[in-house]
Design a protein around this motif. Structure first.
Motif, PDB file in Angstrom:
ATOM      1  N   SER A   1       0.726  -1.366  -0.041  1.00  0.00           N
ATOM      2  CA  SER A   1      -0.155  -0.084   0.135  1.00  0.00           C
ATOM      3  C   SER A   1       1.068   1.120  -0.023  1.00  0.00           C
ATOM      4  N   TYR A   2       0.323   2.493  -0.451  1.00  0.00           N
ATOM      5  CA  TYR A   2       1.102   3.654  -0.457  1.00  0.00           C
ATOM      6  C   TYR A   2       0.170   4.877  -0.675  1.00  0.00           C
ATOM      7  N   ARG A   3       0.659   5.799   0.166  1.00  0.00           N
ATOM      8  CA  ARG A   3      -0.172   6.998   0.162  1.00  0.00           C
ATOM      9  C   ARG A   3       0.827   8.375   0.601  1.00  0.00           C
ATOM     10  N   CYS A   4       0.126   9.506   0.309  1.00  0.00           N
ATOM     11  CA  CYS A   4       0.877  10.605   0.596  1.00  0.00           C
ATOM     12  C   CYS A   4       0.646  11.048   1.968  1.00  0.00           C
ATOM     13  N   ILE A   5       1.779  11.203   2.822  1.00  0.00           N
ATOM     14  CA  ILE A   5       1.484  11.564   4.030  1.00  0.00           C
ATOM     15  C   ILE A   5       1.700  13.147   4.429  1.00  0.00           C
ATOM     16  N   SER A   6       2.358  13.905   3.677  1.00  0.00           N
ATOM     17  CA  SER A   6       2.464  15.397   3.747  1.00  0.00           C
ATOM     18  C   SER A   6       2.733  15.976   2.400  1.00  0.00           C
ATOM     19  N   SER A   7       2.169  17.151   2.563  1.00  0.00           N
ATOM     20  CA  SER A   7       2.529  18.105   1.059  1.00  0.00           C
ATOM     21  C   SER A   7       2.895  19.585   1.785  1.00  0.00           C
ATOM     22  N   VAL A   8       3.915  19.849   1.120  1.00  0.00           N
ATOM     23  CA  VAL A   8       4.390  21.412   1.671  1.00  0.00           C
ATOM     24  C   VAL A   8       4.691  22.364   0.380  1.00  0.00           C
TER      25      VAL A   8
ATOM     26  N   GLN B   1      13.329  15.064  10.941  1.00  0.00           N
ATOM     27  CA  GLN B   1      12.497  13.519  10.800  1.00  0.00           C
ATOM     28  C   GLN B   1      12.600  13.048  12.168  1.00  0.00           C
ATOM     29  N   PRO B   2      11.232  12.509  12.313  1.00  0.00           N
ATOM     30  CA  PRO B   2      10.579  11.855  11.539  1.00  0.00           C
ATOM     31  C   PRO B   2       9.273  12.891  11.546  1.00  0.00           C
ATOM     32  N   GLU B   3       9.470  14.040  12.177  1.00  0.00           N
ATOM     33  CA  GLU B   3       7.912  15.054  12.289  1.00  0.00           C
ATOM     34  C   GLU B   3       7.984  15.441  10.889  1.00  0.00           C
ATOM     35  N   PHE B   4       8.849  15.789  10.263  1.00  0.00           N
ATOM     36  CA  PHE B   4       8.946  16.455   8.869  1.00  0.00           C
ATOM     37  C   PHE B   4       8.695  17.746   9.145  1.00  0.00           C
ATOM     38  N   THR B   5       9.258  18.563  10.157  1.00  0.00           N
ATOM     39  CA  THR B   5       9.179  19.973  10.487  1.00  0.00           C
ATOM     40  C   THR B   5      10.277  20.842  10.008  1.00  0.00           C
TER      41      THR B   5
ATOM     42  N   TRP C   1       6.138  10.522   1.150  1.00  0.00           N
ATOM     43  CA  TRP C   1       5.194   9.116   0.706  1.00  0.00           C
ATOM     44  C   TRP C   1       5.395   8.243   1.634  1.00  0.00           C
ATOM     45  N   ARG C   2       4.702   7.198   1.880  1.00  0.00           N
ATOM     46  CA  ARG C   2       5.041   6.108   2.504  1.00  0.00           C
ATOM     47  C   ARG C   2       4.369   4.716   1.643  1.00  0.00           C
ATOM     48  N   VAL C   3       5.367   4.035   1.485  1.00  0.00           N
ATOM     49  CA  VAL C   3       4.992   2.624   0.530  1.00  0.00           C
ATOM     50  C   VAL C   3       5.309   1.537   1.629  1.00  0.00           C
ATOM     51  N   THR C   4       4.477   0.463   1.939  1.00  0.00           N
ATOM     52  CA  THR C   4       4.388  -0.370   2.900  1.00  0.00           C
ATOM     53  C   THR C   4       4.204  -1.589   2.283  1.00  0.00           C
TER      54      THR C   4
ATOM     55  N   ASN D   1      -5.217   2.963  -1.450  1.00  0.00           N
ATOM     56  CA  ASN D   1      -5.273   4.226  -0.963  1.00  0.00           C
ATOM     57  C   ASN D   1      -4.239   5.163  -1.649  1.00  0.00           C
ATOM     58  N   GLY D   2      -4.032   4.875  -2.997  1.00  0.00           N
ATOM     59  CA  GLY D   2      -2.860   5.687  -3.636  1.00  0.00           C
ATOM     60  C   GLY D   2      -2.963   7.222  -3.840  1.00  0.00           C
ATOM     61  N   HIS D   3      -4.101   7.669  -3.293  1.00  0.00           N
ATOM     62  CA  HIS D   3      -4.638   9.093  -3.488  1.00  0.00           C
ATOM     63  C   HIS D   3      -5.031   9.661  -2.108  1.00  0.00           C
ATOM     64  N   GLU D   4      -4.652   8.968  -1.309  1.00  0.00           N
ATOM     65  CA  GLU D   4      -4.947   9.564   0.171  1.00  0.00           C
ATOM     66  C   GLU D   4      -3.914  10.604   0.667  1.00  0.00           C
ATOM     67  N   TYR D   5      -4.308  11.941   0.605  1.00  0.00           N
ATOM     68  CA  TYR D   5      -3.439  13.032   0.798  1.00  0.00           C
ATOM     69  C   TYR D   5      -3.717  13.585   2.090  1.00  0.00           C
ATOM     70  N   PHE D   6      -2.674  14.258   2.937  1.00  0.00           N
ATOM     71  CA  PHE D   6      -2.992  15.082   3.817  1.00  0.00           C
ATOM     72  C   PHE D   6      -3.026  16.415   3.292  1.00  0.00           C
ATOM     73  N   GLU D   7      -3.355  17.468   4.215  1.00  0.00           N
ATOM     74  CA  GLU D   7      -3.695  18.571   3.553  1.00  0.00           C
ATOM     75  C   GLU D   7      -2.477  19.626   3.372  1.00  0.00           C
ATOM     76  N   LEU D   8      -2.468  19.939   2.152  1.00  0.00           N
ATOM     77  CA  LEU D   8      -1.291  20.740   1.692  1.00  0.00           C
ATOM     78  C   LEU D   8      -1.108  22.169   2.814  1.00  0.00           C
ATOM     79  N   GLN D   9       0.193  22.323   3.115  1.00  0.00           N
ATOM     80  CA  GLN D   9       0.771  23.317   4.021  1.00  0.00           C
ATOM     81  C   GLN D   9       1.507  24.294   3.265  1.00  0.00           C
ATOM     82  N   GLU D  10       1.114  25.447   3.474  1.00  0.00           N
ATOM     83  CA  GLU D  10       1.692  26.631   2.601  1.00  0.00           C
ATOM     84  C   GLU D  10       2.295  27.503   3.567  1.00  0.00           C
ATOM     85  N   GLY D  11       3.425  28.190   3.178  1.00  0.00           N
ATOM     86  CA  GLY D  11       4.004  29.035   3.975  1.00  0.00           C
ATOM     87  C   GLY D  11       4.820  29.941   2.954  1.00  0.00           C
TER      88      GLY D  11
END
Length: 434
Positions: free
Chosen positions: A81-88, A119-123, A408-411, A424-434
């Motif tokens: 399975s794979y999904r996008c876990i963060s978008s910035v 990492q792993p927070e990706f902040t 992304w996370r591929v498990t 779940n190939g198109h399961e995205y988190f909310e886009l963070q803008e800055g």
């Protein structure tokens, strides 16, 4: 930038297949005119058939062929399975390079800022700034960060842990004023490249930094004093990528459709590196390279969308053509590898994740869709920097010319043979803008 919605005459798919069926072959145009994606150093493909010391099988990407058979790849139904876990999205423009080291991710873009992500927070936890803009290539080695800029210079920082993580600038390569002095005295070894830098690579054990350029040369820098000790006239066309193996062998990829293999010798003062092998890539410009962790496989991504790979023998000059991975419809712009995973990013705005099975075959685990522009850079690591889990998963970070950084996370279950689940190939988190 060329519109991504407009047809691409250079890499058009001329034959479509019904949904749910695998195409038997991709048919591509061989037009030598390729639309430009941006102003960053990305030269158009030039098709040629240079004489080589090493030839691959005669089947060419110019003609349709069964890539599954050629590459030894497979596409069974899978349980991964794979999904996008963060978008910035930051206001830095196009993302051009990514590097990772000691739990930190560094991203370079059109701007003069290198952003640091913990990492792993990706902040975001810091920034590196320079007076010039456009970070075109980057490498991290131990506690040092090497970044090549649009002005043809490489800047070096050292990471410290005094009262938190800090970065101290150590050097600029070549040294400020060094190019002018050497131009006056007629010595060109200390001069910076005559064209934009496209790639850098580090050989820590030999205290060597390599830089490649559109000027068709590779410069060899001694790290301790930032001195250029050799300029290699490496290719007949612009050089796009460099990678160094643990044994010190240097690989270079070029628009002349070859990958060249260089060995360093210590008995010569004037010529430290010697060409020992030339690999052909089916008449298609090679844009990116990656080596597996054990240096056993070399992958090269090309403008025709294929990823060619070679098996390494006991000696440096022993490289046997293994096949080609088919999937992308546009140029492969970046490659990354970790464990038995290979990740490719393409001008078709997708990334593909391949798993190399024990029998040597390659299985495509996932097609990562979400970027709205060509994917310029990618990195990958297992788990969350060493976290133990019951399932095996690969974390992938991709940067695109759309300015978005995605994680992304591929498990895969550890008992799995690499089977794919697209639920779940198109399961995205909310886009963070800055």
């Amino acid at each position: 930038m060329a519109s991504l919605d407009s047809p691409n005459p250079s890499f058009a798919i001329r034959e479509t297949t019904p949904t749910g069926t695998a195409p038997s072959a991709f048919l591509r145009s061989i037009s030598t005119k390729e639309p430009s994606f941006s102003t960053f150093p990305y030269s158009p493909p030039r098709f040629s058939s240079p004489i080589s010391l090493h030839t691959s099988p005669l089947s060419s990407p110019r003609h349709p062929f069964n890539a599954t058979a050629a590459a030894g790849s497979s596409s069974p139904e899978t349980s991964s399975s794979y999904r996008c876990i963060s978008s910035v999205l930051k206001k830095d423009g196009q993302i051009l390079c990514i590097a990772v080291g000691d739990g930190y991710i560094y991203t370079g873009s059109d701007s003069n800022v290198i952003r640091i992500w913990k990492q792993p927070e990706f902040t975001e936890c810091g920034r590196l700034k320079a007076k010039t803009s456009m970070v075109v290539a980057m490498e991290v080695s131990h506690d040092r960060v090497y970044a090549a800029y649009g002005d043809g210079k490489i800047r070096v920082w050292r990471r410290t842990w005094d009262n938190g993580v800090k970065h101290v600038k150590l050097a600029t390569i070549p040294k400020t004023g060094g190019a002018v002095r050497n131009l006056i005295v007629g010595k060109d070894k200390m001069m910076k490249h005559m064209g934009p830098i496209t790639s850098i690579a580090i050989n820590v054990s030999d205290d060597i930094l390599y830089s490649a350029s559109l000027d068709k040369t590779i410069k060899v820098w001694r790290i301790r004093d930032s001195k250029c000790i050799e300029t290699i006239q490496a290719h007949s066309e612009p050089i796009n990528a460099l990678v160094v193996a643990d044994d010190g062998v240097l690989y270079s990829a070029s628009d002349d459709a070859t990958v060249r293999v260089w060995r360093r010798y210590f008995y010569s003062e004037n010529q430290l590196h010697t060409l020992i092998l030339t690999l052909t890539a089916k008449y298609s410009p090679v844009k990116t390279l990656t080596l597996t962790l054990d240096d056993g496989l070399l992958y090269g991504g090309c403008t025709d969308g294929y990823i060619h790979y070679w098996h390494k023998g006991w000696f440096s000059a022993q490289l046997q053509y293994g096949g080609a991975l088919q999937g992308h419809t546009h140029a492969v712009m970046c490659l990354a590898s970790v464990a038995n995973y290979v990740i490719s990013g393409s001008a078709d705005s997708t990334s593909r994740v391949w798993a190399r099975e024990q029998d040597g075959r390659h299985t495509m685990l996932a097609v990562l869709v979400g970027h709205r522009g060509p994917i310029r850079c990618a990195i990958a690591f297992l788990g969350r920097f060493g976290e133990e889990t019951e399932d095996e998963y690969c974390t992938i970070c991709t940067g695109s010319l759309d300015g978005v950084l995605k994680m992304w996370r591929v498990t895969r279950p550890k008992s799995s043979c690499g089977h794919l689940n697209k639920t779940n190939g198109h399961e995205y988190f909310e886009l963070q803008e800055g």
